[in-house]
Design a protein around this motif. Structure first.
Motif, PDB file in Angstrom:
ATOM      1  N   MET A   1       0.856  -1.183   0.000  1.00  0.00           N
ATOM      2  CA  MET A   1       0.000   0.000   0.000  1.00  0.00           C
ATOM      3  C   MET A   1       0.894   1.236   0.000  1.00  0.00           C
ATOM      4  SD  MET A   1      -3.320   0.651   0.284  1.00  0.00           S
ATOM      5  CE  MET A   1      -4.589   0.302   1.399  1.00  0.00           C
ATOM      6  N   ASN A   2       0.572   2.189  -0.863  1.00  0.00           N
ATOM      7  CA  ASN A   2       1.370   3.400  -0.924  1.00  0.00           C
ATOM      8  C   ASN A   2       0.820   4.462   0.024  1.00  0.00           C
ATOM      9  OD1 ASN A   2      -0.915   4.175  -2.282  1.00  0.00           O
ATOM     10  ND2 ASN A   2      -0.013   3.897  -4.296  1.00  0.00           N
ATOM     11  N   LYS A   3       1.460   5.629   0.047  1.00  0.00           N
ATOM     12  CA  LYS A   3       1.103   6.666   1.009  1.00  0.00           C
ATOM     13  C   LYS A   3       0.108   7.689   0.459  1.00  0.00           C
ATOM     14  CE  LYS A   3       5.273   6.489   3.733  1.00  0.00           C
ATOM     15  NZ  LYS A   3       6.316   7.267   4.372  1.00  0.00           N
ATOM     16  N   ARG A   4      -0.551   7.367  -0.638  1.00  0.00           N
ATOM     17  CA  ARG A   4      -1.531   8.286  -1.188  1.00  0.00           C
ATOM     18  C   ARG A   4      -2.743   8.394  -0.277  1.00  0.00           C
ATOM     19  NH1 ARG A   4      -1.638   6.268  -7.448  1.00  0.00           N
ATOM     20  NH2 ARG A   4       0.422   6.993  -7.983  1.00  0.00           N
ATOM     21  N   ARG A   5      -3.334   9.578  -0.223  1.00  0.00           N
ATOM     22  CA  ARG A   5      -4.544   9.759   0.586  1.00  0.00           C
ATOM     23  C   ARG A   5      -5.715   9.044  -0.074  1.00  0.00           C
ATOM     24  NH1 ARG A   5      -5.677  15.863   1.491  1.00  0.00           N
ATOM     25  NH2 ARG A   5      -4.965  15.987  -0.651  1.00  0.00           N
ATOM     26  N   ARG A   6      -6.546   8.430   0.742  1.00  0.00           N
ATOM     27  CA  ARG A   6      -7.745   7.755   0.263  1.00  0.00           C
ATOM     28  C   ARG A   6      -8.932   8.292   1.052  1.00  0.00           C
ATOM     29  NH1 ARG A   6      -3.695   4.475  -0.966  1.00  0.00           N
ATOM     30  NH2 ARG A   6      -3.938   2.994  -2.667  1.00  0.00           N
ATOM     31  N   LEU A   7     -10.018   8.607   0.339  1.00  0.00           N
ATOM     32  CA  LEU A   7     -11.217   9.125   0.970  1.00  0.00           C
ATOM     33  C   LEU A   7     -12.411   8.306   0.499  1.00  0.00           C
ATOM     34  CD1 LEU A   7     -10.611  12.949   0.371  1.00  0.00           C
ATOM     35  CD2 LEU A   7     -10.208  11.687   2.469  1.00  0.00           C
ATOM     36  N   VAL A   8     -13.418   8.217   1.347  1.00  0.00           N
ATOM     37  CA  VAL A   8     -14.650   7.503   1.004  1.00  0.00           C
ATOM     38  C   VAL A   8     -15.771   8.523   0.933  1.00  0.00           C
ATOM     39  CG1 VAL A   8     -16.312   5.766   1.760  1.00  0.00           C
ATOM     40  CG2 VAL A   8     -13.870   5.384   2.083  1.00  0.00           C
ATOM     41  N   GLY A   9     -16.529   8.484  -0.162  1.00  0.00           N
ATOM     42  CA  GLY A   9     -17.616   9.441  -0.329  1.00  0.00           C
ATOM     43  C   GLY A   9     -18.700   8.901  -1.226  1.00  0.00           C
ATOM     44  N   LYS A  56     -21.427   4.542  -3.227  1.00  0.00           N
ATOM     45  CA  LYS A  56     -20.366   4.870  -2.272  1.00  0.00           C
ATOM     46  C   LYS A  56     -19.059   4.377  -2.876  1.00  0.00           C
ATOM     47  CE  LYS A  56     -20.718   5.373   2.051  1.00  0.00           C
ATOM     48  NZ  LYS A  56     -20.857   5.549   3.405  1.00  0.00           N
ATOM     49  N   VAL A  57     -18.072   5.271  -2.995  1.00  0.00           N
ATOM     50  CA  VAL A  57     -16.817   4.943  -3.670  1.00  0.00           C
ATOM     51  C   VAL A  57     -15.626   5.354  -2.813  1.00  0.00           C
ATOM     52  CG1 VAL A  57     -17.775   5.148  -5.992  1.00  0.00           C
ATOM     53  CG2 VAL A  57     -16.766   7.143  -4.924  1.00  0.00           C
ATOM     54  N   ARG A  58     -14.484   4.740  -3.103  1.00  0.00           N
ATOM     55  CA  ARG A  58     -13.220   5.140  -2.492  1.00  0.00           C
ATOM     56  C   ARG A  58     -12.407   5.826  -3.578  1.00  0.00           C
ATOM     57  NH1 ARG A  58     -10.483   0.438  -1.078  1.00  0.00           N
ATOM     58  NH2 ARG A  58     -11.655   0.330   0.832  1.00  0.00           N
ATOM     59  N   ILE A  59     -11.937   7.054  -3.285  1.00  0.00           N
ATOM     60  CA  ILE A  59     -11.110   7.778  -4.245  1.00  0.00           C
ATOM     61  C   ILE A  59      -9.700   7.882  -3.696  1.00  0.00           C
ATOM     62  CG2 ILE A  59     -12.991   9.062  -5.305  1.00  0.00           C
ATOM     63  CD1 ILE A  59     -12.318  11.444  -3.598  1.00  0.00           C
ATOM     64  N   VAL A  60      -8.727   7.906  -4.600  1.00  0.00           N
ATOM     65  CA  VAL A  60      -7.324   7.949  -4.210  1.00  0.00           C
ATOM     66  C   VAL A  60      -6.664   9.121  -4.919  1.00  0.00           C
ATOM     67  CG1 VAL A  60      -6.653   6.317  -6.016  1.00  0.00           C
ATOM     68  CG2 VAL A  60      -5.195   6.588  -4.028  1.00  0.00           C
ATOM     69  N   GLU A  61      -5.756   9.769  -4.220  1.00  0.00           N
ATOM     70  CA  GLU A  61      -5.042  10.916  -4.752  1.00  0.00           C
ATOM     71  C   GLU A  61      -4.141  10.487  -5.899  1.00  0.00           C
ATOM     72  OE1 GLU A  61      -3.054  14.598  -2.366  1.00  0.00           O
ATOM     73  OE2 GLU A  61      -2.412  12.594  -1.837  1.00  0.00           O
ATOM     74  N   SER A  62      -4.022  11.347  -6.931  1.00  0.00           N
ATOM     75  CA  SER A  62      -3.177  11.017  -8.076  1.00  0.00           C
ATOM     76  C   SER A  62      -2.523  12.287  -8.592  1.00  0.00           C
ATOM     77  CB  SER A  62      -4.005  10.362  -9.183  1.00  0.00           C
ATOM     78  OG  SER A  62      -4.853  11.315  -9.776  1.00  0.00           O
TER      79      SER A  62
END
Length: 93
Positions: A1-9, A56-62
């Motif tokens: 797992m990398n250090k990118r931020r993950r948010l659920v919305g 409901k989805v999980r988004i990851v920073e890119s």
């Protein structure tokens, strides 16, 4: 797992091509008044998975994809169930 931020919305719009607008709600206690505060922020996310409104989805920073798009839909966590009547009304039939 990398250090990118993950948010659920929750997806609030999917009218753009390969882009979903995801609303992420944050709940915290006010530092002085100790009242529970709810805030929501919208993020534009690149959507190759085809999420629809209400999912409901999980988004990851890119890396930046466009001027306002810096997130990618990583996973659809829960699919919103829709009635057949909703699709008929949208088509205008």
């Amino acid at each position: 797992m990398n250090k990118r931020r993950r948010l659920v919305g929750t997806v609030i719009s999917d009218k753009m091509q390969k882009t979903a607008v995801v609303e992420v709600e944050r709940v915290f206690r006010h530092p002085l008044y100790h009242k529970v505060v709810r805030t929501a922020k919208s993020y534009k996310a690149h959507d190759e998975l085809g999420a629809s409104v209400g999912d409901k989805v999980r988004i990851v920073e890119s890396k930046p994809i466009s001027r306002t798009k810096h997130w990618v839909v990583e996973e659809i966590l829960r699919v919103e169930e829709r009635a057949e009547d909703d699709t008929v009304e949208e088509l205008g039939v």
